[in-house]
Design an enzyme around this catalytic site. Structure first.
Site, PDB file in Angstrom:
ATOM      1  CD  GLN A 120     -28.952  26.246 -53.087  1.00 43.92           C
ATOM      2  OE1 GLN A 120     -28.866  26.963 -52.106  1.00 43.92           O
ATOM      3  NE2 GLN A 120     -27.912  25.594 -53.566  1.00 43.92           N
TER       4      GLN A 120
ATOM      5  NE  ARG B 254     -22.426  29.791 -57.516  1.00 49.82           N
ATOM      6  CZ  ARG B 254     -23.480  30.262 -58.148  1.00 49.82           C
ATOM      7  NH1 ARG B 254     -24.479  30.843 -57.498  1.00 49.82           N
ATOM      8  NH2 ARG B 254     -23.570  30.148 -59.461  1.00 49.82           N
TER       9      ARG B 254
ATOM     10  CE  LYS C   7     -22.292  27.780 -62.887  1.00 51.90           C
ATOM     11  NZ  LYS C   7     -22.894  27.537 -61.567  1.00 51.90           N
TER      12      LYS C   7
ATOM     13  CE  LYS D 260     -36.872  30.799 -62.437  1.00 47.42           C
ATOM     14  NZ  LYS D 260     -35.702  30.002 -61.995  1.00 47.42           N
TER      15      LYS D 260
END
Lengths: 337, 337
Positions: free
Chosen positions: A140, A112, A69, A241
């Protein structure tokens, strides 16, 4: 060669979270059995455009699927009235190398990722878990809630907390039942969805916590968590993060979707760098757990953490399910290339 | 987002070798100016299937284009009645990251490879060159001949030699005028096309030689070549491939399409490894020559060699020309993704 082209709306219509969960579970297991290959990431930052692209690709040997992708993230597009983000994926039959589908990648990635977070909860949260917390009420969140309720229908309360916008949490909480019904074909009459302003309050009430924010500062403190809490951490997928305090990792049972990738960019990156945990403290990958190679939760007091940074091989398996269904119902367009 | 999908037959109709030559020339120059980026190659061998895939990608900053192509090579497909090879490319606007085209990659690759070989001949062969030799009468040969005749219309004789099949050389020679007319809109009434059995004989008659075979053994000997011969070597793009004797490199003026890549997998790989030449003997890249940064041929006796291993950034520029033309004549299908 004839290739099926599917757009986002078509994928949304044909893809089923129940199937995606099974596919994701299967791919995690195949990974543990050495039957998947994640090819090297290609990424690039367009300095002048303040933009980025990346190409993720891989091979699921057990399913004879490979592909890629390509994601483009151009935040300044908003000012131009264009979508800031796009993703296209290509899926191939690895027996013949023939392309079987080209499609929008974004909905598949959401599906997914939802399945991944939920598999973490289902495999590691206490069997009697009744309260779920979502940290992050962005795009999400509904996918995480849908997949988790499919695997854990006994969950009675879902706290939705958004560190940036209580309004967004409120909107999601009030629409959640309808979204589950319409987008996922899930009846959730036994579950209540509660928007909550205080992260602390929600954490103190929750048995399982899914984090899906892009935060760079820990939002959840160790002192707030109940004994036996499970975390599925999905927001951290880049260096620096962090969503939960490093101290939570100390003494917890820790699992990765891909160990090497989690160490590098996952929620466990900073606790490792800070020395709160060592690499040896990572029990293994979720696929190893699903294959029964490593142990899971052993009592009701342990903290468990599933660190999921995302794997393209999951997209492949989810796409395969979408392609099969689309062909069955004659959706999408077949293009001769 | 709406993306134009073009199949091979459509690309063949809209793409023009004249434009591709200009685009390829421009990209070579941009590369020399540091305005292109070739992203890392991703490749994989499917052991059981005796097959391979690779993903090539890059960015032409000067043209604000980026993208990738995915190539699958499954030779055993022949036994299954399937095409052994396929390639799909995706092209993006680098101002916005928006995809502008998804298309068959094979015809575009043939076109830009033809342009590359011809630009080598045009930049380096003697100005009075009248005879061209093609070593290899496979699918690349007509593209090389077409592009070279566009740039060097004074070429009177084209020798076509195929080391594996004289019949194939004969067929190509007898059809070449028709192919030039029909596929490339080129009138070649002043040029004769001669199939030749003997490599030696053809080499001895030729001013410029283009090699497009997958050979792993040198086919052309130094003792056969005339003073002042130019070589455009396009067949070698993998380790251990070699079409011309290493000794030909000694004393020759040597140019690369991409120096690092040619050293690794090009025609110059073995002469370098054997010590026939050193890295310092490579004059530079073709883009440097086109920009006037380095010198080209300086007399009629020098041997010149252009080693071209292929660059995805050339495909991008050629694809851009095809997309623009296709939009103009409303060819292809626009798909909402």
């Amino acid at each position: 060669m004839s290739v099926l082209i599917l757009k986002r709306e078509e994928i949304k219509k044909v893809i089923d979270m129940r199937e995606v969960i099974e596919e994701v579970r299967k791919v995690y297991k195949l990974k543990s059995q050495g039957k998947t290959v994640i090819w090297p990431l290609v990424n690039y930052e367009f300095e002048e455009e303040h933009a980025a692209m990346d190409i993720r690709s891989g091979y699921v040997k057990g399913e004879q699927l490979h592909g890629l992708k390509m994601l483009n993230n151009f935040p300044e597009n908003r000012e131009k009235g264009l979508a800031p983000f796009n993703g296209i994926m290509m899926v191939y039959d690895s027996n013949t190398g023939v392309p079987i589908g080209i499609m929008d990648a974004s909905y598949i990635t959401c599906m997914r990722t939802g399945a991944a977070g939920a598999i973490g909860v289902d495999s590691l949260a206490r069997k009697d878990a009744e309260t779920l917390m979502l940290l992050g009420a962005g795009k999400q969140a509904p996918f995480q809630i849908a997949a988790t309720l499919l695997l854990r229908p006994n969950i009675k309360e879902v706290y939705i907390v958004d560190p940036l916008s209580f309004e967004q949490a409120e909107t999601l909480a009030s629409n959640m039942r309808k979204i589950l019904q319409e987008d996922f074909d899930i009846q959730a009459d036994q579950t209540v969805f509660l928007a909550e302003r205080s992260i602390e309050k929600a954490v103190r009430c929750s048995d399982a916590i899914i984090t899906v924010t892009p935060s760079r500062n820990p939002l959840i403190k160790k002192e707030w968590i109940r004994p036996g809490t499970h975390f599925s951490c999905l927001g951290s997928d880049m260096e620096t993060k962090q969503e939960i305090e490093s101290a939570i990792f100390a003494g917890a049972k820790i699992y990765a979707d891909d160990k090497e990738q989690c160490i590098r960019v996952g929620e466990m990156e900073l606790p490792l760098l800070e020395g709160v945990i060592r690499e040896a403290d990572i029990l293994g990958e979720i696929g190893d757990l699903l294959c029964g190679k490593i142990s899971g939760r052993e009592n009701s007091d342990e903290t468990t953490i599933f660190d999921a940074t995302g794997l393209y091989i999951l997209d492949l398996a989810a796409a395969k399910a979408a392609i099969a269904k689309a062909k069955k119902v004659h959706m999408g367009i077949e293009v001769e290339m």
